[in-house]
Structure formats: structure tokens, C-alpha cells
Scaffold this motif. Structure first.
Motif, mmCIF file in Angstrom:
data_model
loop_
_atom_site.group_PDB
_atom_site.id
_atom_site.type_symbol
_atom_site.label_atom_id
_atom_site.label_comp_id
_atom_site.label_asym_id
_atom_site.label_seq_id
_atom_site.Cartn_x
_atom_site.Cartn_y
_atom_site.Cartn_z
ATOM 1 N N ASP A 46 0.843 -1.188 0.000
ATOM 2 C CA ASP A 46 0.000 0.000 0.000
ATOM 3 C C ASP A 46 0.881 1.241 0.000
ATOM 4 O OD1 ASP A 46 0.653 0.686 2.795
ATOM 5 O OD2 ASP A 46 -0.644 -0.994 3.319
ATOM 6 N N ALA A 47 0.314 2.368 -0.424
ATOM 7 C CA ALA A 47 1.024 3.642 -0.468
ATOM 8 C C ALA A 47 0.011 4.752 -0.281
ATOM 9 C CB ALA A 47 1.770 3.806 -1.784
ATOM 10 N N GLY A 48 0.485 5.887 0.246
ATOM 11 C CA GLY A 48 -0.449 6.980 0.466
ATOM 12 C C GLY A 48 0.220 8.215 1.009
ATOM 13 N N VAL A 49 -0.570 9.012 1.709
ATOM 14 C CA VAL A 49 -0.123 10.305 2.183
ATOM 15 C C VAL A 49 -0.486 10.469 3.658
ATOM 16 C CG1 VAL A 49 -2.279 11.417 1.458
ATOM 17 C CG2 VAL A 49 -0.212 12.804 1.731
ATOM 18 N N VAL A 77 -11.428 4.298 7.907
ATOM 19 C CA VAL A 77 -11.756 3.435 6.768
ATOM 20 C C VAL A 77 -10.928 2.169 6.921
ATOM 21 C CG1 VAL A 77 -11.767 3.204 4.256
ATOM 22 C CG2 VAL A 77 -12.195 5.445 5.306
ATOM 23 N N TYR A 78 -11.575 0.989 6.897
ATOM 24 C CA TYR A 78 -10.878 -0.254 7.190
ATOM 25 C C TYR A 78 -11.144 -1.315 6.127
ATOM 26 C CZ TYR A 78 -15.510 -1.556 8.958
ATOM 27 O OH TYR A 78 -16.847 -1.804 9.078
ATOM 28 N N SER A 112 -7.343 -2.413 -2.153
ATOM 29 C CA SER A 112 -7.689 -2.190 -0.751
ATOM 30 C C SER A 112 -7.501 -0.713 -0.417
ATOM 31 C CB SER A 112 -6.795 -3.051 0.148
ATOM 32 O OG SER A 112 -7.036 -2.788 1.514
ATOM 33 N N TYR A 113 -8.453 -0.155 0.379
ATOM 34 C CA TYR A 113 -8.424 1.257 0.729
ATOM 35 C C TYR A 113 -8.571 1.390 2.252
ATOM 36 C CZ TYR A 113 -9.580 1.374 -4.219
ATOM 37 O OH TYR A 113 -9.581 1.162 -5.583
ATOM 38 N N THR A 114 -7.671 2.136 2.874
ATOM 39 C CA THR A 114 -7.716 2.368 4.311
ATOM 40 C C THR A 114 -7.354 3.819 4.605
ATOM 41 O OG1 THR A 114 -5.400 1.690 4.599
ATOM 42 C CG2 THR A 114 -7.095 -0.018 4.865
ATOM 43 N N GLY A 115 -7.746 4.291 5.795
ATOM 44 C CA GLY A 115 -7.404 5.658 6.152
ATOM 45 C C GLY A 115 -7.993 6.052 7.485
ATOM 46 N N GLU A 172 -4.601 10.410 7.288
ATOM 47 C CA GLU A 172 -3.808 9.429 6.539
ATOM 48 C C GLU A 172 -4.726 8.664 5.599
ATOM 49 O OE1 GLU A 172 -0.652 5.719 7.154
ATOM 50 O OE2 GLU A 172 -1.713 6.568 8.885
ATOM 51 N N ALA A 173 -4.289 8.485 4.360
ATOM 52 C CA ALA A 173 -5.059 7.727 3.373
ATOM 53 C C ALA A 173 -4.093 6.852 2.579
ATOM 54 C CB ALA A 173 -5.820 8.657 2.437
ATOM 55 N N ARG A 174 -4.474 5.570 2.403
ATOM 56 C CA ARG A 174 -3.634 4.634 1.665
ATOM 57 C C ARG A 174 -4.468 3.818 0.691
ATOM 58 N NH1 ARG A 174 1.648 2.428 4.730
ATOM 59 N NH2 ARG A 174 2.014 4.161 6.173
ATOM 60 N N VAL A 175 -3.849 3.458 -0.417
ATOM 61 C CA VAL A 175 -4.453 2.566 -1.395
ATOM 62 C C VAL A 175 -3.416 1.504 -1.740
ATOM 63 C CG1 VAL A 175 -3.727 4.063 -3.297
ATOM 64 C CG2 VAL A 175 -5.572 2.418 -3.659
ATOM 65 N N GLY A 176 -3.857 0.280 -1.922
ATOM 66 C CA GLY A 176 -2.924 -0.793 -2.219
ATOM 67 C C GLY A 176 -3.644 -2.024 -2.724
#
Length: 531
Positions: free
Chosen positions: A296-299, A340-341, A321-324, A310-314
Motif C-alpha cells: 500500500d502507499a499513500g499520504v 476506513v478499514y 484495498s483502501y484504508t485511512g 492518513e489515506a492509503r491505497v494498495g
């Protein structure tokens, strides 16, 4: 013993503190009696009954220990022999104790009710007869380590959790629907560890290496969950308060169970509680077997101490998958948290995990209709706003599932007035063996949408007024299901006469689905004496 699990650890911690060492300690056992009236607004009967209850409210705050306990047992007495539930347990306990620098022990427990069948009725109030509702108990305990080794931070934790669900009564399903198993109990062990350095200490980037191991054994059909993963993460600052983050890892998850024992007609054999019996000659069937790399990667954005995003996509579990997360703390008593899980887990794991994320200081609520711990639970500080249990309590499913969703809680407090709002969306994609015996939930899913509003204010020196509004929607693609809406609202006024308190509460609750609706008006008058 299982019913006392909510209060045991908290009371032990509270009694271990001397009054001199506690900055604040309040432990109030109580007894209460109430008269309840519930009127079916769809032309049914008026149900009247009395209740006797006993409980304890406790809060201890010191330099080393934080404890909050709220537990209540209620027994019901019906004059018309129409009640099919004669007692309930409702409670929440959270404990955090510092035993050494960097080392703490945390524990918690909950007693509440959950929907039994994902296709069945919605129980928005605990007044009167329960349909598609079962008593659930869950608790956890374990140590947490957070320390430093030179420039490196070192974190570790272990948690043991136990969950028990009693067998339900009627579910409200039409006859002829596929039979689903009833959840029984589970024991889960979770161990996590991480080590790393923050950006700017040793290197321009922050580096973290972490890992986790989970093992759960459930009582139904010899179910077993085993998962382990390890990953590395890098955080690269690009400007003040803003950084890029990314990670890659490897994981293994294996979920298995045995078949249900069938009778001569090919139907599952049930035990005395209505649960499936396990076929001792069945091979262990694999429901889920994952072995691979995820990333995953994000900001990360942190413009001030009061704001974090924090927001990540992977890619994980074979798909995107999306989390934040987002947190904002405008004042010490007000805050917002949104998460977001996306994870693969079980009912017992998700309930234990949600419980462990609750704060150690919870806003008190006088809810004689019993909804206090079934939905959103509100904290009292901006740094710990609370959480919502709606997604997991949508039903006590025996199948594992991939859980995805978003949940948010906001609280605001000023003087003797507090507001709380919570809500979210959740989807569970069920995971179960195929090729075995009987109906399988594998490949099916359900969706939950929920919202809740809470408000309380002091009225004079000895009175308080509280109210709440709630709504929910449940839908599943399991055969025999129609989307169902649940809703409700209640208000309660409490006046204290020294140790004696009197409460008058009214509410209206109901549910609606295709071609069917139910609504009930309820009123309660109660007296509570605190020792």
C-alpha cells in the motif's frame, strides 16, 4: 462466570488503588425498580411488566490507573405471561494500568445484545419481547509495551480475547429458509510487534518493520483461524506536516472447519441450543487459504497537533484495498474521528478489536431501554471520541468474512451539555468452505448502514435530560432476505433526591421491510438507589 467477565478485571484494578493515590475515585453500586408499558402500534396488545435490577457504576482516575465500569443486570416480572425473556445483562468496562515505564496492562469487557440471523428482524429496543436478538459477552486482556532503544522505538502487544453468544429465540424469518448455524464462543490470541526510527533521527526517512500473529479457535464446527504477516514501511517527509508513505509485506491466512453432522433426511443435526453438531468423521475443510505479498502507499498530513489525516491505497486479499483515518480536536472536550478499514476476520475478532479501541472514559447515559452499548459509544475527550459497534453487531455470524467499511464518531461537550453523533457503512463478504454438506454462505455478503445521535444536558442542580435518535439498514444477498430498516427515538428525564433517583422515559421504536412493518410506543418509570 461468563456473565461476570464485564466487571471482574475493572473492579480488581479499582480496589487495588488506595484513596490516597487516586486523583478521582467513584464507585457506586445500586438497585432499581421500574414499571414498563409497551404498546404495539400495529394493532397488537399492550404489554405491562415490572423489573428489578442491580448494577454498578465505577470510575477511577490516577497517575497509573484508569478504570471505567458500567454494568446492570435486570430481571423482569410479567403479570400476563407474555414475556419470553426474563433477564438481560448490559455493561461495559475499560481498564488501563501502568505497571512500569513503557509497560501497561489493558483489559475490557462488554455485555450487550446482537442480531442472531443476518436476514431476521431488527431489535432497536430491549423493551418487551426480543426477536432475532441474543445476549453476547466479550472480554480481552493483555500487556502493551512502548519504549525506546537508542534512537529506535520498540512496540509490542499481546491480547487474549473471549466471546460468548447465547442461543437466540425466534428470528422473525419466514418458514422454509435455509438454516444458518448459531454462533457459540471463541478464544483468540493476537500478538503484534514493531521497531523503527522516525524520519530525521538516523535517516531522512522514517523506517518501520512490524509483524503480527493471530490464532482463533471457535466452538462451532471446530473452526480455526490462523493468520500471520510481516511488513516494512517507509515515511518520506516532503514539506512541513506532509509526508508520503508506503509499505510492502507478506502474509498467510488459513481458515478451516469441519462439516455439520446430518440426519437421514440430509438436514443438520442440532444440539439442545439449536446449534449444528460437528461430524467427528468429517475432514477439515479449507474455507480460505491466502499466501502472498501485499502493498500500500499513500499520504500523511499533520498540519498541527490537533489534526491528523492518513489515506492509503494498495492491493491485499486478492483485490484493491483502501484504508485511512482522520482525527480533529478543536477543543479538549470535542473531537471527530473517522476510519476506513479493510481486513479479513471473524465476529469474535472484530468485537474484541472494537472493544479494545474504546476509550477509558465514556460519556454516561441513562438509557432504560437498553441501547447504550449496542451502537455508538461516546468518549468524553477530543483525543478519544469513542466508536460504533453497529457493524459487528449486525449479526453474530459463524462464518469468517472480509470486512470493509467506514465509521465515524463526533462528540462535543461544554459545561453540563454533551452531544454525540456516529454512523457508518459496512460490508461483510462471507468466507466458508464449499463442497461440504448443507447450505454454505461462501460468496454471499451483507451491508449495514447506520446512524445515531445522542444529547444530554443538566437541568438545574439535580436533574438531567437525555435523548437519542437511531436508524439502520441491513441487507444481505443470502436467500430469503429482504432489506430491513430499523429506527427509534427516546427521551429520559432523571431527578436525583440524594442517593435516590427517579427516571421517566418514553420512546418509539420499530422496523420496516417489504410488506411488513412493526412499531411500538414505550414508557418507563423507575427508581434507583445508589449506595
Amino acid at each position: 462466570m461468563k456473565r461476570l467477565v464485564v466487571t471482574g478485571a475493572a473492579l480488581l484494578a479499582a480496589t487495588a488503588i488506595t484513596p490516597a493515590s487516586a486523583q478521582r475515585a467513584r464507585i457506586t453500586p445500586y438497585v432499581e425498580a421500574s414499571q414498563v408499558v409497551a404498546a404495539d402500534l400495529n394493532g397488537g396488545d399492550v404489554l405491562t411488566y415490572s423489573t428489578l435490577g442491580a448494577g454498578i457504576d465505577a470510575q477511577v482516575q490516577s497517575r497509573r490507573v484508569e478504570v471505567q465500569v458500567s454494568y446492570r443486570y435486570e430481571h423482569r416480572f410479567d403479570y400476563q405471561n407474555k414475556l419470553n425473556n426474563d433477564h438481560t445483562h448490559s455493561g461495559l468496562a475499560t481498564v488501563k494500568a501502568a505497571v512500569a515505564p513503557g509497560l501497561s496492562i489493558e483489559a475490557g469487557g462488554i455485555a450487550t445484545r446482537t442480531r442472531s440471523d443476518v436476514r431476521g428482524d431488527v431489535q432497536t429496543s430491549n423493551v418487551g419481547n426480543f426477536s432475532n436478538s441474543a445476549q453476547v459477552f466479550s472480554a480481552y486482556v493483555g500487556p502493551n509495551l512502548a519504549t525506546h532503544l537508542g534512537p529506535m522505538f520498540v512496540n509490542g502487544a499481546y491480547r487474549f480475547g473471549y466471546t460468548k453468544v447465547e442461543a437466540p429465540g425466534s428470528t422473525g424469518l419466514a418458514a422454509g429458509q435455509p438454516r444458518l448455524d448459531y454462533y457459540d464462543d471463541s478464544k483468540v490470541h493476537v500478538a503484534t510487534a514493531s521497531v523503527g526510527v522516525k524520519s530525521g533521527t538516523v535517516l531522512p526517512v522514517g523506517i518501520t518493520v512490524s509483524g503480527s500473529y493471530t490464532r482463533e479457535d471457535a466452538g462451532q464446527l471446530d473452526q480455526r483461524f490462523e493468520g500471520k504477516w510481516g511488513r516494512g514501511d517507509v515515511v518520506l517527509p516532503i514539506m512541513r506536516g506532509l509526508a508520503l508513505a508506503g509499505g510492502v509485506g507478506y502474509e498467510q491466512i488459513k481458515i478451516s472447519q469441519r462439516d455439520a453432522l446430518l440426519n437421514g433426511a440430509g438436514q443438520p443435526v442440532l444440539d439442545g441450543a439449536g446449534r449444528f453438531r460437528t461430524d467427528p468423521n468429517s475432514p477439515r475443510r479449507i474455507a480460505y487459504d491466502l499466501d502472498g505479498v501485499f502493498w500500500d502507499a499513500g499520504v500523511i498530513w499533520k498540519p498541527s497537533r490537533r489534526t491528523f489525516f492518513e489515506a492509503r491505497v494498495g492491493r491485499r486479499y486478492g483485490s484493491m484495498s483502501y484504508t485511512g483515518s482522520l482525527s480533529y480536536q478543536p477543543t479538549p472536550g470535542s473531537g471527530i474521528q473517522i476510519g476506513v478499514y479493510d481486513t479479513v476476520q471473524t465476529f469474535g475478532q472484530q468485537l474484541n478489536g472494537g472493544l479494545s479501541n474504546l476509550p477509558t472514559s465514556i460519556a454516561s447515559s441513562t438509557d432504560p431501554f437498553g441501547n447504550q452499548f449496542q451502537g455508538c459509544i461516546y468518549g468524553t475527550t477530543s483525543a478519544a471520541t469513542g466508536g460504533c459497534m453497529n457493524a459487528v453487531l449486525a449479526s453474530a455470524t459463524t462464518s469468517a468474512y472480509r470486512a470493509r467499511g467506514v465509521t465515524g464518531v463526533a462528540v462535543m461537550g461544554r459545561g453540563g451539555t454533551r452531544f454525540g453523533i456516529g454512523g457508518g457503512w459496512a460490508k461483510r463478504d462471507f468466507i466458508a468452505p464449499t463442497g461440504g454438506t448443507g447450505f454454505t454462505t461462501n460468496g454471499t455478503s451483507d451491508t449495514t448502514i447506520y446512524g445515531q445521535l445522542f444529547a444530554s444536558t443538566d437541568v438545574g442542580a439535580n436533574g438531567s435530560l437525555q435523548g437519542s435518535v437511531l436508524g439502520s439498514y441491513y441487507n444481505s444477498d443470502i436467500p430469503g432476505n429482504d432489506g430491513i430498516y430499523g429506527w427509534g427515538a427516546n427521551a429520559a428525564y432523571t431527578h436525583r433526591f440524594g442517593r435516590l433517583g427517579a427516571t421517566l422515559s418514553t420512546g418509539i421504536f420499530g422496523f420496516e421491510r417489504d410488506g411488513e412493518s412493526s412499531a411500538s410506543a414505550q414508557a418507563l418509570l423507575g427508581l434507583r438507589y445508589g449506595f
